[in-house]
Scaffold this motif. Structure first.
Motif, mmCIF file in Angstrom:
data_model
loop_
_atom_site.group_PDB
_atom_site.id
_atom_site.type_symbol
_atom_site.label_atom_id
_atom_site.label_comp_id
_atom_site.label_asym_id
_atom_site.label_seq_id
_atom_site.Cartn_x
_atom_site.Cartn_y
_atom_site.Cartn_z
ATOM 1 N N SER A 212 0.856 -1.258 -0.066
ATOM 2 C CA SER A 212 0.117 0.041 0.192
ATOM 3 C C SER A 212 0.737 1.218 -0.061
ATOM 4 C CB SER A 212 -1.011 -0.147 1.233
ATOM 5 O OG SER A 212 -1.568 -1.380 1.233
ATOM 6 N N VAL A 213 0.530 2.077 -0.835
ATOM 7 C CA VAL A 213 1.370 3.362 -0.924
ATOM 8 C C VAL A 213 0.301 4.562 -0.999
ATOM 9 C CG1 VAL A 213 2.601 4.705 -2.411
ATOM 10 C CG2 VAL A 213 3.052 2.367 -2.316
ATOM 11 N N SER A 214 0.489 5.731 -0.382
ATOM 12 C CA SER A 214 -0.132 6.803 -0.228
ATOM 13 C C SER A 214 0.795 8.025 -0.386
ATOM 14 C CB SER A 214 -1.044 6.890 1.104
ATOM 15 O OG SER A 214 -1.734 5.692 1.325
ATOM 16 N N THR A 215 0.793 8.871 -1.575
ATOM 17 C CA THR A 215 1.447 10.103 -1.692
ATOM 18 C C THR A 215 0.506 11.287 -1.792
ATOM 19 O OG1 THR A 215 3.146 8.852 -2.864
ATOM 20 C CG2 THR A 215 2.899 11.006 -2.929
ATOM 21 N N VAL A 216 0.779 12.367 -1.053
ATOM 22 C CA VAL A 216 -0.278 13.415 -0.989
ATOM 23 C C VAL A 216 0.550 14.938 -1.311
ATOM 24 C CG1 VAL A 216 -1.805 14.972 0.580
ATOM 25 C CG2 VAL A 216 -1.967 12.421 0.462
ATOM 26 N N ARG A 217 0.144 15.581 -2.122
ATOM 27 C CA ARG A 217 0.714 16.897 -2.526
ATOM 28 C C ARG A 217 -0.460 17.899 -2.411
ATOM 29 N NH1 ARG A 217 3.913 18.133 -7.862
ATOM 30 N NH2 ARG A 217 1.773 17.435 -8.986
ATOM 31 N N ILE A 218 -0.133 19.048 -1.599
ATOM 32 C CA ILE A 218 -1.140 20.137 -1.606
ATOM 33 C C ILE A 218 -0.688 21.236 -2.516
ATOM 34 C CG2 ILE A 218 -2.234 21.876 -0.015
ATOM 35 C CD1 ILE A 218 -1.689 19.960 2.337
ATOM 36 N N GLY A 219 -1.329 21.621 -3.344
ATOM 37 C CA GLY A 219 -0.799 22.614 -4.520
ATOM 38 C C GLY A 219 -1.065 24.032 -3.908
ATOM 39 N N GLU A 220 -0.401 24.953 -4.696
ATOM 40 C CA GLU A 220 -0.407 26.364 -4.228
ATOM 41 C C GLU A 220 -1.795 26.776 -4.279
ATOM 42 O OE1 GLU A 220 1.978 28.688 -6.926
ATOM 43 O OE2 GLU A 220 3.845 27.840 -6.581
ATOM 44 N N ASP A 270 -2.623 5.226 4.816
ATOM 45 C CA ASP A 270 -1.939 6.319 5.606
ATOM 46 C C ASP A 270 -2.294 7.732 4.904
ATOM 47 O OD1 ASP A 270 -0.506 4.839 7.554
ATOM 48 O OD2 ASP A 270 0.800 4.183 6.120
ATOM 49 N N ALA A 271 -3.222 7.892 3.965
ATOM 50 C CA ALA A 271 -3.432 9.210 3.246
ATOM 51 C C ALA A 271 -3.923 10.260 4.310
ATOM 52 C CB ALA A 271 -4.457 8.941 2.045
ATOM 53 N N PRO A 272 -4.773 10.059 5.184
ATOM 54 C CA PRO A 272 -4.914 11.257 6.039
ATOM 55 C C PRO A 272 -3.505 11.908 6.799
ATOM 56 C CG PRO A 272 -6.518 9.475 6.348
ATOM 57 C CD PRO A 272 -5.572 9.089 5.582
ATOM 58 N N LEU A 273 -2.775 10.996 7.109
ATOM 59 C CA LEU A 273 -1.605 11.326 7.639
ATOM 60 C C LEU A 273 -0.518 12.055 6.637
ATOM 61 C CD1 LEU A 273 -0.747 8.352 10.043
ATOM 62 C CD2 LEU A 273 -1.553 10.414 10.569
ATOM 63 N N ALA A 274 -0.411 11.394 5.589
ATOM 64 C CA ALA A 274 0.244 12.247 4.497
ATOM 65 C C ALA A 274 -0.073 13.405 4.330
ATOM 66 C CB ALA A 274 0.169 11.102 3.160
ATOM 67 N N TYR A 275 -1.722 13.874 4.196
ATOM 68 C CA TYR A 275 -2.177 15.157 4.161
ATOM 69 C C TYR A 275 -1.625 16.253 5.221
ATOM 70 C CZ TYR A 275 -5.079 18.978 4.466
ATOM 71 O OH TYR A 275 -5.859 20.343 4.639
ATOM 72 N N HIS A 276 -1.862 15.638 6.418
ATOM 73 C CA HIS A 276 -1.514 16.417 7.616
ATOM 74 C C HIS A 276 -0.024 16.644 7.625
ATOM 75 C CE1 HIS A 276 -5.531 16.900 9.331
ATOM 76 N NE2 HIS A 276 -5.656 15.565 9.320
ATOM 77 N N LEU A 277 0.978 15.815 7.436
ATOM 78 C CA LEU A 277 2.286 16.049 7.247
ATOM 79 C C LEU A 277 2.546 16.984 6.104
ATOM 80 C CD1 LEU A 277 3.452 12.672 8.166
ATOM 81 C CD2 LEU A 277 3.748 14.768 9.746
ATOM 82 N N ALA A 278 2.008 16.792 4.976
ATOM 83 C CA ALA A 278 2.233 17.821 3.853
ATOM 84 C C ALA A 278 1.757 19.155 4.289
ATOM 85 C CB ALA A 278 1.504 17.127 2.728
ATOM 86 N N ARG A 279 0.692 19.343 4.959
ATOM 87 C CA ARG A 279 0.217 20.556 5.505
ATOM 88 C C ARG A 279 1.378 21.367 6.434
ATOM 89 N NH1 ARG A 279 -2.325 22.108 9.666
ATOM 90 N NH2 ARG A 279 -2.926 19.955 10.084
ATOM 91 N N LEU A 280 1.932 20.424 7.068
ATOM 92 C CA LEU A 280 2.781 20.968 8.329
ATOM 93 C C LEU A 280 4.168 21.388 7.508
ATOM 94 C CD1 LEU A 280 2.253 18.690 11.318
ATOM 95 C CD2 LEU A 280 1.753 20.909 11.121
ATOM 96 N N THR A 281 4.782 20.680 6.588
ATOM 97 C CA THR A 281 5.932 20.740 5.950
ATOM 98 C C THR A 281 6.018 21.639 4.724
ATOM 99 O OG1 THR A 281 5.775 18.975 4.749
ATOM 100 C CG2 THR A 281 6.657 18.772 6.840
ATOM 101 N N GLY A 282 4.688 21.720 4.110
ATOM 102 C CA GLY A 282 4.613 22.387 2.769
ATOM 103 C C GLY A 282 5.363 21.569 1.769
ATOM 104 N N ARG A 283 5.435 20.322 1.847
ATOM 105 C CA ARG A 283 6.022 19.406 0.707
ATOM 106 C C ARG A 283 5.154 18.375 0.710
ATOM 107 N NH1 ARG A 283 12.365 19.222 2.261
ATOM 108 N NH2 ARG A 283 12.360 17.537 0.560
ATOM 109 N N PRO A 284 5.158 17.837 -0.634
ATOM 110 C CA PRO A 284 4.632 16.423 -0.770
ATOM 111 C C PRO A 284 5.036 15.246 0.427
ATOM 112 C CG PRO A 284 5.310 17.121 -2.807
ATOM 113 C CD PRO A 284 5.986 18.011 -1.744
ATOM 114 N N VAL A 285 4.208 14.390 0.674
ATOM 115 C CA VAL A 285 4.521 13.249 1.573
ATOM 116 C C VAL A 285 4.159 12.045 1.235
ATOM 117 C CG1 VAL A 285 4.352 12.551 4.108
ATOM 118 C CG2 VAL A 285 4.643 14.996 3.554
ATOM 119 N N ARG A 286 5.085 11.069 1.224
ATOM 120 C CA ARG A 286 4.715 9.591 0.934
ATOM 121 C C ARG A 286 4.792 8.586 1.876
ATOM 122 N NH1 ARG A 286 7.681 6.515 -4.091
ATOM 123 N NH2 ARG A 286 6.720 4.528 -3.753
#
Length: 768
Positions: A212-220, A270-286
């Motif tokens: 299982s893989v979950s990668t999340v990126r938050i765009g500008e 892990d997609a919800p965690l990837a989102y929250h970590l991406a929001r905190l860091t400003g970078r995509p998280v996998r």
């Protein structure tokens, strides 16, 4: 079947095959987003414990770590596919060994792994419960004291059967269902003989190769891009929107291939965690789960305890049936996709048999085990193993041939099942007879090639149609080709190839003139995704609807050119014409009018007309085995499977589904078991968790009873799931036929057979 079509019934290779074998196909693990960080979770070592404190300072100070989340840092949101009982991270209590306690995002997977080791958690162990029967007993630890306060995604419609419909004094219940007709106690009183047995099955894992893989990126622009191994992109988008508090339209699930599923890749992982970590860091998280995590924390098939009591007349007529199933739901119900968080399989506790009096009920319960979800034919392998072993035992005690006993008691067309459902178009008797004939059931058994004892066993199973809603868009392209846009993914079952065949046949076009365009949730029409054997039926009918709409528009355009009413226009071999006309118009001709400025698109929709509408699919399987009485070793010599596919759209895919299901059933029968000792998985790798290899597969005979009356396009019926359930009881019944001992739990190991044989010898010795 008479060959009256161009594409239906043909052995068409899968359209995505070349891209997969060349490496061109994009899987979630192939996606490398620029600037991506790697996520990792810290998981509980305890099956049940209170979290006293969490100290993450060491992880936060490690070079290369960008963010750390603990249960106290994360939002207190509860998530789930439909029933929300799973926290993003455990805050106060962990409920299984593998529960997520903290998460980190770091520059590399190695740094992330080192960081989680630096998080110090103090636990206070709590009493745990591992047996599903004990979990419902008075005094059992209550794992979810606030269970009745949990919500749903989305709120179910009025009248939907919700969970927890049993008395409050029964602890740890996720869901409960029951079926009854007549008076079962009266039925037992009227019976000549009554038989009771108990059966147990352990949890098992889907065994897919791709983790299982979950990668999340938050765009500008704030939009959330998701690449993950998920078989239900549109429902998954809704579940993720609830979990992270973002509007659905601000989330896009990008299209990636899925490397196997078998029911196990439908939750958020892990997609919800990837989102929250991406929001905190400003970078995509996998996040990419390794196989230790897959076995210790993913969505397993439910273990079960099933009890059956059946009353019969001396002539073999079934009178009364009382069946009870208790399923081990594990620590959370969030992985199940139904609002009532139950399994479909328990409705088959009475199978396809005729009973005068019935009471059947089933419960899914919480234990301190790995959370259970869905696996191929959810609940059915467990139930059918119990029922068909039980029916065989009843036939044996009555001195009746197992085939004749079943033939006498199977439902006829239109009769109500034990669950109260009336189905039409049943092929039960025809499939049973065809399988028995192909297996040589009435012929003498061969001599044992290894010097043991040979036995034959029979088992049957039936399954309802998968339900759902699907939309497809048929597009006429400027060059005259047709493209079909669909939101359904393909986890290796050949869905897109089937859709191409259906569209090409209905539009009377060559296959290479039809393209299937899967895409992201931004690009594709809404679709329920994979599951419930609904691909050919639901998705195929959506494509058929879109093709009918497109054909209608094309006929209207052709009619204007011909100067005749649209109803006089006919379509044959890609050409529109009318009686008496001296010319025809092809798709390319009409594209000049309809698609001059770009693709001309029309939607098609299909909604299953009701949960209990339609017919049921049927499978009959016969196993021939050799048992070594000295060691208990079981060797399957031959398997025969009969099925009713209605119309075979693609023989290659039908054969693959049948063979895959039977081989999974073989594994379920003889070797597969997720061994959990005191809450800990002890065989959590593909080295230690045994699944069948090519060397384990015996000669397999397939028998197809085609009648062309199924509900899918061109009369097709589902085939994917119901091939798996009858294999294990057929093998168990063959073992009994060979050596006279009945194994009432899976897997049927040499040790169990050996112990049963020695116990039988001891009883005979005492009796003499």
């Amino acid at each position: 079947m008479t060959d009256t079509t161009s594409h239906i019934g043909k052995r068409i290779p899968r359209i995505e095959g070349p891209s997969k074998v060349t490496g061109e196909a994009l899987y979630a693990a192939d996606v490398m987003v620029p600037g991506m960080l790697w996520g990792r979770t810290l998981r509980s070592p305890h099956p049940h414990a209170r979290i006293v404190s969490v100290n993450a300072s060491g992880a936060r100070e490690l070079e290369g770590v960008h963010a750390v989340l603990t249960g106290r840092d994360a939002p207190p949101t509860m998530v789930g596919r439909m029933f929300r009982d799973l926290p993003l991270l455990a805050r106060d209590v962990v409920r299984f060994a593998g529960d997520r306690v903290a998460a980190v995002a770091a520059e590399s997977v190695e740094i992330a792994a080192a960081a989680v080791e630096l998080i110090d958690v103090e636990y206070e162990p709590l009493p745990a419960v591992f047996d599903p029967v004990e979990a419902t007993s008075e005094g059992a630890p209550v794992l979810h004291p606030d269970v009745r306060s949990y919500g749903y995604v989305p709120d179910p419609p009025p009248g939907w059967p919700l969970p927890h419909l049993i008395p409050d004094d029964v602890p740890n219940v996720q869901s409960y269902v029951k079926w009854s007709h007549g008076d079962v106690e009266q039925g037992f009183a009227e019976s000549d003989l009554v038989f009771e047995n108990e059966y147990r099955t352990p949890p098992t894992h889907q065994g897919y190769i791709e983790p299982s893989v979950s990668t999340v990126r938050i765009g500008e622009d704030g939009r959330v891009q998701v690449w993950m191994t998920h078989k239900n992109p549109f429902p998954g988008r809704a579940w993720l929107a609830q979990a992270i508090g973002v509007p659905e339209d601000d989330i896009v699930f990008e299209f990636v291939r899925i490397g196997g599923d078998f029911g196990g890749k439908g939750d958020l992982r892990d997609a919800p965690l990837a989102y929250h970590l991406a929001r905190l860091t400003g970078r995509p998280v996998r996040f990419a789960m390794d196989y230790d995590e897959e076995f210790a924390a993913a969505s397993t098939r439910h273990g079960s305890v099933i009890r059956m009591k059946t009353g019969v007349r001396r002539d073999g007529t079934l009178v009364a049936h009382r069946a009870e199933a208790i399923f081990d739901g594990g620590a959370y119900a969030a992985y199940k996709p139904r609002p009532e968080v139950h399994l479909v399989g328990p409705r088959h506790l009475g199978g396809g048999y005729r009973f005068e009096h019935v009471f059947m009920d089933a419960a899914c319960v919480y234990t301190n085990h790995v959370p259970a979800g869905f696996m191929r034919a959810p609940g059915e392998p467990q139930v059918i193993f119990a029922l068909e072993s039980h029916m065989d035992a009843v036939a044996g005690e009555l001195g009746l041939d197992p085939y004749e006993f079943r033939r006498r008691n199977l439902l006829a067309d239109g009769e109500p099942s034990a669950a109260g459902h009336r189905k039409t178009g049943l092929q039960f008797q025809a499939v049973l007879d065809a399988a028995v004939d192909a297996a040589g059931w009435h012929e003498p058994k061969p001599s044992a090639p290894g010097g043991g004892r040979v036995g034959r066993g029979l088992a049957v199973s039936n399954q309802k149609l998968g339900t759902g809603f699907s939309v497809a868009v048929a597009m006429l392209l400027p060059g005259g080709e047709v493209a079909v846009r669909t939101g359904v993914p393909d986890a290796g079952v050949g869905s897109h190839t089937m859709l191409r065949q259906v569209a090409a046949e209905l539009l009377t076009l060559p296959l290479d003139a039809v393209r299937i365009l899967p895409g992201s949730t931004d690009e594709s029409p809404w679709d329920m995704g994979l599951g419930a054997s609904r691909h050919t039926y639901v998705h195929g009918q959506a494509v058929a609807s879109a093709c009918a709409e497109l054909t209608g528009k094309l006929k209207e355009t052709a009619a204007e050119s011909f100067g005749v009413p649209p109803e006089e226009v006919t379509l044959e071999r890609g050409t529109f014409s009318h009686p008496g006309g001296d010319r025809g118009l092809g798709f390319a001709d009409l594209a000049g009018t309809l698609a001059a400025d770009g693709p001309f698109a029309v939607p098609g929709r299909f909604l299953h007309p009701g949960d209990e509408a339609g017919t049921e699919c049927f499978s009959a399987q016969i196993a021939e085995v050799e048992v070594d009485p000295e060691t208990g070793q079981v060797r399957v010599l031959r398997l025969t499977t009969g099925n009713d596919p209605g119309t075979v759209i693609n023989p290659l895919m039908v054969e693959g589904q049948i063979e895959g299901g039977v081989v999974q059933g073989l594994g379920y029968a003889l070797m597969e078991e997720l061994r959990i000792v005191d809450g800990h998985v002890t065989n959590g790798s593909l080295v230690d968790y045994r699944i069948p290899t090519a060397a384990d597969v015996p000669p397999l005979t397939r028998v197809l009873v085609e009648d062309g009356t199924g509900p899918g396009p061109f009369g097709a019926r589902p085939i994917a799931e119901y091939t798996v359930a009858a294999t294990a009881p057929a093998i168990a019944n063959a073992v009994f036929d060979a050596v006279g001992v009945r194994i009432t739990s899976t897997p049927i190991t040499a040790e169990k057979v050996w112990r049963a044989l020695h116990a039988a010898e001891s009883r005979e010795g005492r009796a003499s």
